[in-house]
Design an enzyme around this catalytic site. Structure first.
Site, mmCIF file in Angstrom:
data_model
loop_
_atom_site.group_PDB
_atom_site.id
_atom_site.type_symbol
_atom_site.label_atom_id
_atom_site.label_comp_id
_atom_site.label_asym_id
_atom_site.label_seq_id
_atom_site.Cartn_x
_atom_site.Cartn_y
_atom_site.Cartn_z
ATOM 1 N N ASP A 297 122.909 -91.692 -22.898
ATOM 2 C CA ASP A 297 122.194 -90.426 -22.776
ATOM 3 C C ASP A 297 122.148 -89.909 -21.333
ATOM 4 O OD1 ASP A 297 120.508 -88.327 -23.690
ATOM 5 O OD2 ASP A 297 118.731 -89.455 -23.093
ATOM 6 N N ASN B 126 121.448 -102.527 -21.029
ATOM 7 C CA ASN B 126 120.417 -101.607 -21.504
ATOM 8 C C ASN B 126 120.649 -101.312 -22.975
ATOM 9 O OD1 ASN B 126 118.170 -99.585 -21.046
ATOM 10 N ND2 ASN B 126 119.765 -98.268 -21.900
ATOM 11 N N GLU B 127 119.641 -101.603 -23.774
ATOM 12 C CA GLU B 127 119.623 -101.262 -25.192
ATOM 13 C C GLU B 127 120.887 -101.656 -25.963
ATOM 14 O OE1 GLU B 127 118.282 -97.223 -25.794
ATOM 15 O OE2 GLU B 127 116.238 -97.823 -25.327
ATOM 16 N N TYR C 105 109.209 -95.905 -27.645
ATOM 17 C CA TYR C 105 108.908 -94.468 -27.748
ATOM 18 C C TYR C 105 107.966 -94.155 -28.901
ATOM 19 C CZ TYR C 105 112.344 -93.704 -24.103
ATOM 20 O OH TYR C 105 113.011 -93.711 -22.904
ATOM 21 N N TYR D 85 109.844 -90.600 -30.347
ATOM 22 C CA TYR D 85 110.824 -90.702 -31.438
ATOM 23 C C TYR D 85 110.169 -91.240 -32.717
ATOM 24 C CZ TYR D 85 114.354 -89.991 -27.845
ATOM 25 O OH TYR D 85 115.104 -89.467 -26.835
ATOM 26 N N GLU E 64 110.958 -98.568 -20.351
ATOM 27 C CA GLU E 64 111.018 -97.164 -20.752
ATOM 28 C C GLU E 64 109.868 -96.854 -21.702
ATOM 29 O OE1 GLU E 64 114.707 -95.458 -22.218
ATOM 30 O OE2 GLU E 64 115.881 -96.660 -20.808
ATOM 31 N N LYS F 266 112.328 -85.879 -20.015
ATOM 32 C CA LYS F 266 111.216 -86.828 -19.942
ATOM 33 C C LYS F 266 110.734 -87.062 -18.520
ATOM 34 C CE LYS F 266 112.313 -89.131 -24.252
ATOM 35 N NZ LYS F 266 113.716 -88.658 -24.449
HETATM 36 C C1 BDP Z 1 116.701 -94.802 -24.231
HETATM 37 C C2 BDP Z 1 117.828 -94.918 -23.239
HETATM 38 C C3 BDP Z 1 117.819 -93.809 -22.197
HETATM 39 C C4 BDP Z 1 117.511 -92.480 -22.845
HETATM 40 C C5 BDP Z 1 116.128 -92.565 -23.456
HETATM 41 C C6 BDP Z 1 115.681 -91.252 -24.096
HETATM 42 O O1 BDP Z 1 117.819 -96.183 -22.611
HETATM 43 O O2 BDP Z 1 119.054 -93.788 -21.535
HETATM 44 O O3 BDP Z 1 117.607 -91.419 -21.954
HETATM 45 O O4 BDP Z 1 116.121 -93.554 -24.435
HETATM 46 O O5 BDP Z 1 115.907 -91.089 -25.277
HETATM 47 O O6 BDP Z 1 117.250 -95.062 -25.479
HETATM 48 O O7 BDP Z 1 115.146 -90.416 -23.405
#
Ligand code: BDP
Length: 605
Positions: free
Chosen positions: A167, A417-418, A474, A478, A512, A576
């Site tokens: 992203d 990452n993820e 999130y 989300y 995050e 964000k």
């Molecule tokens: C996470 C990712 C990040 C995205 C973020 C998002 O690690 O790169 O920008 O979510 O959705 O999945 O803002």
């Protein structure tokens, strides 16, 4: 061991550095046949662009901004005759994502991986006391055999297009400084330091690698320039009496001078600022100099107007000032290693850095952050190409650790990452990656990776590799956003209770959490995307953080709004940010400041 030295370029009594930053000739290779057309000798046309910078945001044509393929750079350099007898290197801070370097038409080397430096040895290729031509081909296509992962598709009209599995916008080009170095034949190649604290004193365990057999001496100067310690030999221990420690937001930097001697003649000298500190994880605590710390800060990006991901020294300064203003003490270099100057500044300002390698998009989906919730199976690590990816990933880890290991600011390595951790196939992959990082780091810093939403107890097969459990969550964005936020909180607590029940005896960190917010949008009562909602979201999240003792840090996503691929979930980028892309505060910045200024460094002990 890498085939070239990763030491940051510096002039010393024996070394010379010449900056090649500035305007370079530039050409977009739409046919992809530059070699055949003789570009290594001379690239066509008279278009010039700045280096360092991403090439995408200068132009007005969409086909340039979205270009996938080869772009060519060219610059001339005069090599003085006094440099005869030295090793001559061209050093690229980064070339995204892969490069081929030519000097006077001759191919010198290739490098893959867009966020770490490499050196081209041009000693044999240059003409002395003459102008030499440097040509670089940079390719920005995304694949699943290199990090970050993605794919390159071909549209019906034949145009190639990058499809990132991540992203952030696929900015590319020569995004960091380029320099020309003259280094002695026998030179300091690399060094490793580790620290041990003993009462008021400290021991610096060191290993120096040189390219020859001559004698090595070390000198340590304090901030006043007074000698604090010295040592002889390529490895050993330097004793520092009454050591001043490197502390969070109170950095103390010593100057380490390493020299190779032939009798009393200095063959080579390298100088670096270092900080004496220890870092380790014990139970659920992260200990800096033996004392518990709580991280507050950000996941960031290198991203700004016009220059894209190009290193921007002014933006760097502004970012540090904002981080100080808001009361942050740390950041993660999401989702790739940043420019070296940023670590130097973090060393000086006493910021803690979680240093991330560009292993992002290891989850087969263009919007993995959305689809992780849907239960969709991707089996990312079961591909035929996985061994190639692993090879590139390991190489990047080696380059990252070699480059950054001597920065006091770097307190942990983030190795992915993820990623998709839902299948057993991820386990051997993780094992190799984590073992490599452990072996390469003399300081044995904590290692971690950021867990995607569906990497929860019962599903995630890989969290055991982490010394710090790093969660990207999130709830309230989300998952169950808006008026459903009360349910988001219930689900969030349910997950945290499940982690608690596992009793892992490890610190947890939020790498995050966040909510997209338009910088101009106000709404009473709140709706998602308004400033009011970002505040409500943060209040809920902070309450959850404060309910669990094993949560030892919060790094909000993101420091600032940033550019992404266009799409229905993104309004000219990801919003964000706590700050706008122009680095002005949203309302949430004041809320965070209020909280972070009050949180003690040893919060939750
Ligand atoms: C996470 C990712 C990040 C995205 C973020 C998002 O690690 O790169 O920008 O979510 O959705 O999945 O803002």
């Amino acid at each position: 061991m890498l085939e070239y030295s990763m030491l940051y370029p510096k002039s010393t009594v024996t070394r010379r550095v010449f900056s090649m930053d500035g305007m370079w000739k530039f050409h977009i290779d739409r046919q992809g046949d530059g070699e055949k057309e003789g570009y290594p000798n001379k690239i066509p046309g008279f278009d010039y662009i700045p280096v360092p910078a991403s090439f995408q945001d200068f132009y007005t044509q969409k086909e340039i901004r979205e270009f996938a393929g080869d772009v060519w750079y060219e610059k001339e350099i005069f090599v003085p005759k006094e440099w005869k007898g030295k090793n001559l290197f061209l050093r690229f801070g980064a070339a995204t994502h892969r490069a081929a370097v030519y000097v006077n038409g001759k191919k010198i080397m290739e490098h893959e991986g867009g966020f770490l430096p490499f050196l081209a040895d041009v000693t044999e290729a240059v003409l002395y006391n003459a102008v030499n031509k440097v040509v670089v081909k940079v390719n920005n296509e995304l694949t699943v055999t290199n990090i970050p992962c993605g794919e390159t598709i071909t549209l019906p009209d034949g145009t190639k297009m990058n499809k990132p599995y991540f992203d952030f916008f696929n900015y590319s080009g020569l995004q960091r400084s380029v320099s020309f170095l003259a280094v002695p034949k026998e030179y300091i190649f690399d060094f490793d330091l580790d620290y041990e604290l003993a009462g008021e004193d400290a021991k610096i365990h060191y290993d120096i690698q040189t390219t020859g057999e001559h004698h090595v001496r070390l000198l340590l100067l304090d901030e006043e320039g007074k000698q604090a310690a010295q040592a002889e030999g390529k490895s050993g221990i330097m004793e520092v009496k009454n050591a001043r420690l490197w502390q969070v937001r109170q950095a103390y930097l010593y100057r380490l001078i390493i020299r190779i001697y032939d009798g009393e003649t200095i063959l080579d000298e390298y100088v670096q600022e270092i900080g004496i500190r220890t870092i380790k994880v014990e139970g659920t605590s992260i200990l800096l100099n033996g004392k518990p710390i709580y991280l507050r800060g950000f996941g960031k990006h290198e991203d700004s107007d016009i220059v894209g991901r190009g290193f921007n020294i002014g933006v760097m300064k502004r970012d540090f000032e904002l981080m100080k203003w808001i009361g942050a003490n740390s950041f993660r270099t999401a989702h790739y290693p940043y420019s070296e100057e940023i670590y130097q500044m973090a060393d000086r300002e006493g910021f803690l850095v979680i240093d991330e390698v560009a292993a992002v998009g290891l989850f087969e989906s263009l919007m993995n952050f959305m689809e992780a919730n849907t239960g969709k199976k991707t089996a990312f690590f079961e591909k035929e190409t996985t061994p190639l990816l692993l090879k590139a990933h390991k190489r990047a880890i080696e380059e990252l650790i070699t480059r950054d290991k001597n920065h006091p600011c770097v307190i942990a390595w983030s190795l992915l990452n993820e990623p998709d951790t839902s299948s057993e196939a991820a386990v051997p992959y993780f094992k190799e990656v984590f073992e490599l990082a452990h072996r390469l780091d003399k300081q044995k810093r904590p290692k971690t990776f950021a867990l995607i939403m569906n990497s929860v107890p019962g599903v995630c097969k890989c969290y055991q590799f982490s010394d710090i459990i790093a969660l990207n969550r999130y709830y309230g964005w989300y998952v169950k956003g808006g008026y459903e936020i009360s349910e988001a909180e219930v689900l969030f607590r349910k997950e945290m209770d499940a982690w608690k029940a596992l009793d892992l005896k490890k610190p947890f960190l939020f790498t995050e959490y966040g909510a997209d917010t338009l910088g101009m949008e106000h709404k009473l009562p709140s709706v998602m995307w308004s400033q009011e909602y970002q505040d409500e979201y943060l209040k809920m999240t902070n309450e959850v953080f404060d309910s669990y003792d094993f949560i030892k840090g919060e790094q909000i996503w993101n420091f600032a709004d940033f550019q992404t691929t266009e799409g229905i979930l993104r309004v000219n980028g990801n919003k964000k940010g706590v700050f706008t892309r122009q680095r002005q505060p949203k309302d949430a910045a004041y809320l965070l400041r209020e909280r972070w200024k009050k949180l003690p460094l040893d919060f939750k002990g």
